[in-house]
Design an enzyme around this catalytic site. Structure first.
Site, PDB file in Angstrom:
ATOM      1  N   ARG A 183      -1.593  -1.771  19.510  1.00  0.00           N
ATOM      2  CA  ARG A 183      -2.311  -1.833  18.240  1.00  0.00           C
ATOM      3  C   ARG A 183      -3.658  -2.484  18.519  1.00  0.00           C
ATOM      4  NH1 ARG A 183      -0.144  -5.694  13.644  1.00  0.00           N
ATOM      5  NH2 ARG A 183      -1.911  -6.958  14.313  1.00  0.00           N
ATOM      6  N   HIS A 225      -3.764  -5.668  11.765  1.00  0.00           N
ATOM      7  CA  HIS A 225      -2.837  -4.842  10.980  1.00  0.00           C
ATOM      8  C   HIS A 225      -3.598  -3.990   9.971  1.00  0.00           C
ATOM      9  CE1 HIS A 225       0.619  -3.630   8.587  1.00  0.00           C
ATOM     10  NE2 HIS A 225       0.021  -4.120   7.514  1.00  0.00           N
ATOM     11  N   TYR A 233      -3.064 -14.813  15.544  1.00  0.00           N
ATOM     12  CA  TYR A 233      -1.692 -14.847  16.075  1.00  0.00           C
ATOM     13  C   TYR A 233      -1.534 -14.169  17.435  1.00  0.00           C
ATOM     14  CZ  TYR A 233      -1.667 -10.354  13.523  1.00  0.00           C
ATOM     15  OH  TYR A 233      -1.968  -9.109  13.045  1.00  0.00           O
TER      16      TYR A 233
HETATM   17  C1  LIG Z   1       9.747  -3.076   2.305  1.00  0.00           C
HETATM   18  C2  LIG Z   1       8.422  -3.642   2.710  1.00  0.00           C
HETATM   19  N1  LIG Z   1       8.334  -4.951   3.043  1.00  0.00           N
HETATM   20  C3  LIG Z   1       7.154  -5.468   3.413  1.00  0.00           C
HETATM   21  C4  LIG Z   1       6.022  -4.703   3.470  1.00  0.00           C
HETATM   22  C5  LIG Z   1       4.672  -5.294   3.898  1.00  0.00           C
HETATM   23  N2  LIG Z   1       4.336  -4.732   5.213  1.00  0.00           N
HETATM   24  C6  LIG Z   1       3.505  -3.689   5.324  1.00  0.00           C
HETATM   25  S1  LIG Z   1       3.373  -3.170   6.888  1.00  0.00           S
HETATM   26  C7  LIG Z   1       4.381  -4.357   7.473  1.00  0.00           C
HETATM   27  C8  LIG Z   1       4.678  -4.435   8.921  1.00  0.00           C
HETATM   28  C9  LIG Z   1       5.267  -3.175   9.450  1.00  0.00           C
HETATM   29  O1  LIG Z   1       5.409  -3.282  10.828  1.00  0.00           O
HETATM   30  P1  LIG Z   1       5.873  -2.045  11.675  1.00  0.00           P
HETATM   31  O2  LIG Z   1       6.994  -1.360  11.023  1.00  0.00           O
HETATM   32  O3  LIG Z   1       6.105  -2.511  13.061  1.00  0.00           O
HETATM   33  O4  LIG Z   1       4.671  -1.039  11.609  1.00  0.00           O
HETATM   34  P2  LIG Z   1       3.190  -1.245  12.166  1.00  0.00           P
HETATM   35  O5  LIG Z   1       2.365  -1.691  11.006  1.00  0.00           O
HETATM   36  O6  LIG Z   1       3.242  -2.239  13.255  1.00  0.00           O
HETATM   37  O7  LIG Z   1       2.780   0.084  12.655  1.00  0.00           O
HETATM   38  C10 LIG Z   1       4.815  -5.164   6.434  1.00  0.00           C
HETATM   39  C11 LIG Z   1       5.702  -6.320   6.598  1.00  0.00           C
HETATM   40  C12 LIG Z   1       6.162  -3.360   3.099  1.00  0.00           C
HETATM   41  N3  LIG Z   1       5.126  -2.524   3.102  1.00  0.00           N
HETATM   42  N4  LIG Z   1       7.375  -2.849   2.737  1.00  0.00           N
END
Ligand SMILES: Cc1ncc(C[n+]2csc(CCOP(=O)(O)OP(=O)(O)O)c2C)c(N)n1
Ligand SMILES: Cc1ncc(C[n+]2csc(CCOP(=O)(O)OP(=O)(O)O)c2C)c(N)n1
Ligand SMILES: [Mg+2]
Ligand SMILES: [Mg+2]
Lengths: 326, 337, 330
Positions: free
Chosen positions: B255, B259, B268
């Protein structure tokens, strides 16, 4: 033909599946077992395992996959075994199914009908007795249908399956075997959003939906013997809501008793009352009265406690009588 | 890819049976995804776009997987990071920019959702939302319907490794495996869920290990190599079309951005870690591989950059000039008309 | 690590067997009550007794927590619930220690016995066990929390979330799956595409152990080992006990609709009560006289419980609104 509420559910599913190959049914124990209440009995035999499937014990999966199947051209009619067990699927129902049309600006839709048996008075205690309509009636994008009679079951279920949007179809467990009525053989539709005056009257209006319509009718019959004329309006669907019918009966009798089995506070009766207060306040001759399940988390098991919770014909009768005398 | 370097330097018909043309297309989508993404950030910093969420570092994984699907019959359920997926499946840069700027003609949502909540009915891309992992079940359902209807469709769901901790992940893989549905689960494993490293998300080093619980193949893939990704996906798709059921791909990516535009990953992650990831950028890596194969050179690169810049500029201008949604449409599309 | 079968003295073996017998006798009586119209619904542990009793015995009872499900009559008896308590619960009496008559039968819970109150929504309890284990870890207490659940329940998202959570935090939890091959009418092959629930442990980086759920000693050893692992800070274990339910899902179910009588008869050849009885006889711990004495004791306890609950008072309807929120002690 006279049949029970439960038979009306089953026969409507059968009739609709015969005419529309897009309809599939799945859920827990709906296949070989024909559903724990027998609502799908014989359907797997007739339509095969591809159209009537036992799914893994996972409500979010049941609803979530039904969304995908609906988008890809089927008409899923998933069953949640008890309405009380719908909560693991709330994210899929509220955040997905109900929002998909709006969030895609009208390019996707989720035509599906989630059937769920609700309601108490059957020794089901906290987790097999709940009335869950208020949680879902709050959600735009979802439709909430709650038939009271076998006739309405048929017309509303067929209309729900034809509907282009997600419908939560709530069947009262107590009604399944206790409520009988005439149901024509031929197919008919009852439009969602049309209430019905189930009994005409002039002194008091009872507004209700689902099983408590039947209890209200019993109460009205008893009151008639004592010279109180009660009108009973069955909303049939609480979203969409027939606001015209509500205001009409309120204006007609000037006294409104709203009855539901769901908990009082935040229950859908509050919405009905607010509507009347907003639009027909000066036509009223008495304050609106609500009779509902008490504000305890859910119905307890011991018969003494269960009875104390229930909205019985006797309680309705007493409340309507009081209102008539106001 | 590294292996292929020495061995197949002379070959023009290269890995995965992809023609030079298709390889160029692959590269085009990757570079376009990057360039559009970078433009989105510029727009964000310039105050024109309130929110950006990036696929930078995921491009090889996204384009490599997507090119193994058939835009005429398959369905994709992407997640917010999947700019490369939707581009490779036929969404245009103009459409992407209209989404970023919440214009009325944004095909995903007409400006109703935040940017990157992809959906495109005509392109067989199913509308996605913000709660993570819900789309995994939608993909399984699409595959179920395809099977019931006797259609030759394969569905795919894309999600992050953090999202593989959600109940819907489990329910989706279980449902699909019990019914042997034609669906591919693509985990874009970038090691972070916002700020939470994978070591705090799960006690295993590979999301692919989870496949064992469902009796389906779980494949770890080098997500910085679009050809490795393409091959793994193609094998999974062939399996699905052959009626052998779902597969789980654990595609390891980096990444390269925070985010989202509301996050700052320097709080972090260490500078060394960030620099190390930057050095693994899949785009220059793929370019130098193509050069080593003799199928790409500087003039071609120059030409491509000019073309892409033109398209990104055009998309930006187009979106800026596009109408915003009419406030009177607020109440539209709650239900079918 | 301590010898996992340590503590299985003849007295303990006999006590385990007694609890298995007691559960079966009690269970049979509950069905009688149901058929007489005295109990609206019954959920059985019939067939699961070895797994349930042995797993409880392998814990530090009085200190460790169990987070059971409706199938766990034998488990809660082994944790210290009395036949009277069970019957008060069955008949929804005011003095039912599980819920004061509020919940359906088989919805166990007792603060004193460290049995967490359970709802009907399957699999939620796995999270609760993980939470208890989290608290124990943070409080540096050597407590273990054991959740039990059916194989059908492993299809729920909560199963996945609980195992992942416990694994990543290395919590002192034991997840004991009572795999009886059916979720009401749905056979396990329609529930999951793998033969063993234990295979799922790989997805969480924790041990997944399969045991013969009809063999109390095997179950005891597996749970003992998992508890030792948990207490040593090494994290949770998923144990799958292969078992069978000899009766319908509940008194509202008719299992003839979905499984053959032959299948049930075949399974009954491995009835844990019979298997263990033979084992004890072979070890010369049990003879006819003792066996009869034990049955009589169990029957007497069940008779007593039935009578006791029969005349016990119902909940007062005026208490309907109590305990919605915390009630200050006056
Ligand atoms: C059910 C839910 N909980 C919390 C969030 C907030 N949130 C958005 S993205 C994310 C992290 C997702 O990480 P990952 O699945 O590894 O995907 P990445 O963004 O790293 O591609 C979080 C906690 C959300 N969108 N949906
Ligand atoms: C969330 C939820 N969905 C459905 C039910 C209805 N239900 C009660 S028990 C059961 C089957 C459970 O099977 P399994 O987990 O294998 O346990 P077993 O009864 O076989 O011990 C079902 C579907 C429920 N209690 N909770
Ligand atoms: Mg991630
Ligand atoms: Mg089971």
């Amino acid at each position: 033909m006279a049949m029970t509420y439960l038979e009306a559910v089953r026969e409507t599913l059968r009739q609709e599946m015969r005419r529309d190959a897009r309809i599939i049914i799945y859920g827990e124990d709906v296949g070989v077992r024909g559903g724990v209440f027998r609502a799908t009995e014989g359907l797997q035999e007739e339509f095969g395992e591809d159209r009537v499937m036992d799914s893994p014990l996972a409500e979010s999966a049941i609803v979530g996959t039904a969304i995908g199947a609906a988008i890809n051209g089927l008409r899923p009619v998933p069953e949640i075994q008890f309405a009380d067990f719908i909560f693991p699927a709330v994210n899929q129902i509220v955040q997905e199914a109900a929002r998909i049309r709006y969030r895609s600006n009208g390019t996707f839709g989720v035509p599906m009908v989630i059937r769920a048996p609700y309601g108490g008075g059957i020794h089901g205690a906290l987790y097999h007795s709940q009335s869950i309509e208020a949680f879902f009636a709050h959600v735009p994008g979802l439709k909430v249908v709650m038939p009271a009679t076998p006739y309405d079951v048929k017309g509303l279920l067929a209309a729900s399956i034809e509907d282009e949007d997600p419908v939560l179809f709530l069947e009262h467990k107590g009604a399944y075997r206790s409520i009988r009525g005439d149901v024509p053989d031929e197919r008919y539709l009852i439009p969602l959003g049309e209430a019905e005056v189930k009994r005409e009257g002039t002194d008091v209006s009872i507004i209700s939906w689902g099983m408590t319509v039947n209890s209200s009718l019993k109460a009205a019959e008893n009151l008639a013997k004592r010279g109180v004329s009660v009108e009973v309006l069955d909303l049939r669907t609480i979203r969409p809501l027939d606001t015209e019918a509500i205001l009409e009966t309120a204006r007609k009798t000037g006294k409104v008793l709203v009855v539901h089995e769901d908990n009082l506070t935040g229950g859908f009766g509050g919405e009905v009352s607010a509507l009347i207060a907003e639009h027909a306040l000066f036509d009223l001759d008495a304050p609106i009265r609500r009779l509902a399940g008490p504000d305890v988390p859910a119905m307890p098991y011991a018969p003494s406690l269960e009875h104390a919770f229930l909205v019985t014909p006797e309680k309705i009768e007493a409340a309507a009588q009081e209102l008539a005398a106001f | 890819m590294a292996k292929a370097k020495g061995k197949a330097a002379a070959k023009k018909q290269v890995d995965g049976g992809l023609s030079t043309e298709r390889l160029h297309e692959m590269y085009y989508h990757m570079v376009m995804a990057r360039a559009l993404d970078e433009r989105c950030w510029v727009m964000n910093r310039g105050g024109q776009a309130p929110f950006v969420i990036s696929g930078q570092g995921h491009e090889a994984a996204q384009v490599g997987t997507t090119m193994a699907f058939d835009p005429a019959r398959d369905f994709l359920c992407p997640y917010y990071r999947d700019l490369g997926v939707v581009l490779a499946f036929g969404v245009t840069p103009r459409e992407v920019m209209c989404g970023l700027l919440a214009r009325a003609n944004d095909p995903s949502s007409g400006g109703r959702q935040m940017p990157s909540h992809w959906g495109h009915a005509a392109r067989r891309i199913i509308t996605g939302s913000s709660p993570v992992a819900t789309q995994i079940l939608h993909a399984a359902g699409v595959a179920l319907a395809a099977r019931v209807r006797g259609e030759d469709t394969v569905a795919a769901a894309f999600f992050g490794e953090g999202s593989s901790n959600q109940g819907d992940f489990h329910e989706g893989l279980n449902f699909a495996s019990v019914h042997r549905l034609p669906v591919i689960f693509v985990c874009e494993n970038n090691g972070y869920a916002i700020s939470v490293p994978v070591s705090k998300q799960m006690a295993i080093s590979s999301v692919a290990a989870r496949a064992a619980g469902y009796g389906i193949p779980g494949v770890e893939v080098d997500g910085l190599d679009p050809l490795a990704v393409y091959q793994a996906t193609e094998a999974a798709v062939a399996r699905a079309r052959g009626g052998e059921g779902p597969s789980l791909l654990d595609v390891k990516v980096v990444r390269l951005t925070s985010h989202s535009s509301d996050d700052d990953q320097r709080s972090y992650r260490t500078a060394e870690d960030l620099a190390a990831e930057r050095a693994q950028d899949p785009i220059p890596r793929f370019r130098s591989w193509m050069e080593s194969q003799g199928i790409w050179d500087d003039p071609q690169e120059q030409q491509l950059m000019t073309r892409i810049k033109g398209e990104v500029d055009d998309a930006t201008e187009f979106a800026l000039a596009s109408p915003v949604p009419d406030a009177a449409t607020l109440l539209d599309h709650v239900y079918a008309p | 690590m301590a010898d996992v079968s340590e503590g299985l003295t003849p007295e303990v073996l006999m006590d385990m067997y007694y609890h298995m017998v007691l559960a079966r006798v009690l269970d049979d009586r509950m069905w009688v009550m149901n058929r007489l119209g005295r109990a609206p619904v019954v959920y059985s542990s019939n067939g699961h007794e070895a797994t349930q009793v042995a797993s409880a015995f392998a814990l530090d009872r009085g200190h460790d927590w169990v987070v059971p499900y409706y199938r766990d009559l034998a488990l809660v008896l082994a944790m210290g619930m009395t036949p009277r308590d069970v019957f008060l619960h069955l008949m929804g009496r005011a003095d039912d220690p599980n819920s004061g008559g509020r919940q359906m039968p088989a919805h166990w819970g007792s603060v004193d016995l460290k049995i967490l109150t359970t709802g009907s929504v399957v699999t939620t309890q796995m999270m609760h066990a993980a939470g208890i284990a989290l608290a124990a870890k943070l409080k540096h207490e050597p407590t273990v929390a054991m959740a039990t659940f059916g194989e059908g329940s492993t299809s729920q998202g909560d199963f996945h979330e609980a195992l992942n959570f416990a694994a990543v935090m290395k919590l002192p939890a034991i997840f004991l799956n009572e795999n009886n091959g059916y979720a009401i009418s749905v056979p396990a092959r329609k529930q999951m595409a793998v033969p063993d629930v234990a295979a799922r442990a790989q997805g969480y980086g924790i041990p997944g152990v399969v045991v013969d759920g009809n063999d109390p000693i095997k179950v005891f050893e597996a749970v003992r080992a998992a508890a030792a692992r948990a207490r040593a800070g090494e994290g949770p274990t998923l144990i799958e006990a292969k078992t069978y339910r000899f009766v319908p899902h509940s008194s509202d179910d008719d299992d003839r609709a979905y499984r053959s009588r032959e299948e049930v008869a075949e399974a009954k050849k491995h009835d844990p009560l019979v298997v263990f009885e033979q084992e004890l006889r072979e070890q010369r711990l049990l003879d006819d006289t003792q066996h009869k004495a034990m049955l009589d004791r169990a029957k007497a306890a069940v008779d007593d419980a039935t009578e006791f609950a029969d005349t016990a008072p119902d909940p007062d309807p005026s208490t309907l609104g109590r305990h919605v929120y915390h009630e200050a002690v006056l």
